[in-house]
Design an enzyme around this catalytic site. Sequence first.
Site, PDB file in Angstrom:
ATOM      1  N   HIS A   1      -0.699   5.145   4.524  1.00 21.32           N
ATOM      2  CA  HIS A   1       1.493   5.277   3.216  1.00 21.32           C
ATOM      3  C   HIS A   1       1.080   3.998   2.913  1.00 21.32           C
ATOM      4  O   HIS A   1       2.744   3.991   3.298  1.00 21.32           O
ATOM      5  CB  HIS A   1       1.784   5.630   3.843  1.00 21.32           C
ATOM      6  CG  HIS A   1       1.539   7.091   5.142  1.00 21.32           C
ATOM      7  ND1 HIS A   1       1.255   8.727   3.755  1.00 21.32           N
ATOM      8  CD2 HIS A   1       1.205   7.769   6.291  1.00 21.32           C
ATOM      9  CE1 HIS A   1       0.829   9.341   4.751  1.00 21.32           C
ATOM     10  NE2 HIS A   1       0.926   9.619   5.663  1.00 21.32           N
ATOM     11  N   CYS A   2       0.455   3.271   2.416  1.00 21.59           N
ATOM     12  CA  CYS A   2       0.679   1.640   1.978  1.00 21.59           C
ATOM     13  C   CYS A   2       0.688   1.544   0.507  1.00 21.59           C
ATOM     14  O   CYS A   2      -0.330   2.379   0.020  1.00 21.59           O
ATOM     15  CB  CYS A   2      -0.039   0.960   2.860  1.00 21.59           C
ATOM     16  SG  CYS A   2      -0.596  -0.348   2.541  1.00 21.59           S
ATOM     17  N   GLY A   3       1.557   1.080  -0.087  1.00 19.44           N
ATOM     18  CA  GLY A   3       0.979   0.893  -1.785  1.00 19.44           C
ATOM     19  C   GLY A   3      -0.242   0.303  -1.658  1.00 19.44           C
ATOM     20  O   GLY A   3      -0.952   0.615  -2.836  1.00 19.44           O
ATOM     21  N   PHE A   4      -1.363  -0.615  -1.104  1.00 18.69           N
ATOM     22  CA  PHE A   4      -2.321  -0.490  -1.297  1.00 18.69           C
ATOM     23  C   PHE A   4      -3.874  -0.077  -0.776  1.00 18.69           C
ATOM     24  O   PHE A   4      -4.740  -0.107  -0.720  1.00 18.69           O
ATOM     25  CB  PHE A   4      -2.379  -2.477  -0.216  1.00 18.69           C
ATOM     26  CG  PHE A   4      -1.683  -2.976  -0.740  1.00 18.69           C
ATOM     27  CD1 PHE A   4      -1.627  -3.374  -1.982  1.00 18.69           C
ATOM     28  CD2 PHE A   4      -1.647  -3.551   0.153  1.00 18.69           C
ATOM     29  CE1 PHE A   4      -1.678  -5.364  -1.921  1.00 18.69           C
ATOM     30  CE2 PHE A   4      -0.141  -5.214   0.212  1.00 18.69           C
ATOM     31  CZ  PHE A   4      -0.746  -5.847  -1.549  1.00 18.69           C
ATOM     32  N   THR A   5      -2.965   1.304  -0.163  1.00 15.60           N
ATOM     33  CA  THR A   5      -4.475   2.593   0.277  1.00 15.60           C
ATOM     34  C   THR A   5      -5.231   3.156  -0.562  1.00 15.60           C
ATOM     35  O   THR A   5      -6.087   3.074  -0.560  1.00 15.60           O
ATOM     36  CB  THR A   5      -3.891   3.729   1.115  1.00 15.60           C
ATOM     37  OG1 THR A   5      -2.577   3.165   1.900  1.00 15.60           O
ATOM     38  CG2 THR A   5      -4.287   4.905   1.076  1.00 15.60           C
TER      39      THR A   5
END
Length: 160
Positions: free
Chosen positions: A35-39
């Site tokens: 659940h990360c912007g980098f996912t």
Amino acid sequence: MTTFYQLTATSLSGQLISMADYAGKVVLVVNTASHCGFTPQYEGLEALYKKYAAQGLVVLGFPCNQFGKQEPGGAEEIGRTCHINYGVSFPMFEKVEVNGTTAHSVFRYLKKELPGFLGGRIKWNFTKFLIGRNGEPLKRFAPFITPEKMEAIIIAALEI
């Protein structure tokens, strides 16, 4: 002195894996989060893995919940997110800590060998470490460095 190949980690399915199993391969270790912007980097990591696995590249994903609580789920949920949403087929390991006194031994070792700009600490999810075929850590990549931007360095490490 500890080497990368002396370390072990538990797979997402609960199996103890020796890093010695990857001897002779170029290894990319990544601390991940669902659940990360980098996912979305999972897609690029999978593309690199598929493209270069036959030449000796392996990507190892280590979910981590230390940054913004962006990996809250258990092994089953992590597996679903990786496999269903992003088609991940590279090895995934159980959720670990990468900083602090309870940091996993793989990350303690890699941070010691490639300390980066924060005195050895990992700043965020999707920090990546490239390890050569001989087990020597080669390069550390910041979270914002996409898999596509690492391809030339990976090719050089693969010597293809």
